[in-house]
Design an enzyme around this catalytic site. Structure first.
Site: not given
Ligand code: AMP
Ligand code: ZN
Length: 135
Positions: A32, A88, A95, A101, A103
């Site tokens: 992440d 999420n 989300q 995805h 975590h």
């Molecule tokens: P969610 O809030 O469950 O949708 O999680 C999205 C996650 O994606 C967050 O923890 C962000 O830090 C992560 N994220 C967003 N863009 C990127 C990226 N380009 N590369 C890696 N992680 C990312």
């Protein structure tokens, strides 16, 4: 199916570079970009699904097997003391990237992270009503 406007489609399929821990035909596991603990990673499907509601049987069954395997290996490699697996769905649930995805969050003693759940305070009668509303 891929969505050409979706950043996780591009990352999962190698069109945007990422710090990849693991890859197979269905998933890419990446670090992440804004980790909440050391080693915080994401299992990202190669196909575009908006969320858990939409994933197909193959993705659903393989995702949890992969989460287990990654938890075992990350615990070995990162030396964490515990592990959160969080997934999420929809904005109200936190989300932010609308592509399925999971975590993977290594936890360490005194890591300062909270990630706790706060009870919403339901009475026994209210719990009965919830149960009935599902029947
Ligand atoms: P969610 O809030 O469950 O949708 O999680 C999205 C996650 O994606 C967050 O923890 C962000 O830090 C992560 N994220 C967003 N863009 C990127 C990226 N380009 N590369 C890696 N992680 C990312
Ligand atoms: Zn996508």
């Amino acid at each position: 199916m891929k969505d050409e406007n979706c950043i996780f489609c591009k990352i999962a399929n190698g069109m945007i570079p990422s710090r990849t821990l693991y890859e197979d035909e269905n998933f890419r596991v990446i670090l992440d970009l804004n980790p909440v603990t050391r080693g915080h990673a994401l299992i990202v499907s190669k196909e575009h699904f908006r969320n858990l509601y939409e994933i197909d049987d193959n993705t659903a069954s393989r995702a949890l097997v992969l989460a287990r395997d990654m938890a075992v290996k990350m615990t070995e490699k990162f030396g964490c003391d515990g592990f959160n697996v969080i997934q999420n769905n929809n904005e109200v649930a936190g989300q932010t990237v609308i592509h399925f995805h999971i975590h993977l969050i290594p936890r360490y003693k005194n890591d300062g992270q909270t990630l706790t759940m706060k009870p919403c305070g339901m009475t026994s009668e209210e719990l009965d009503q919830v149960k009935e509303s599902f029947d």
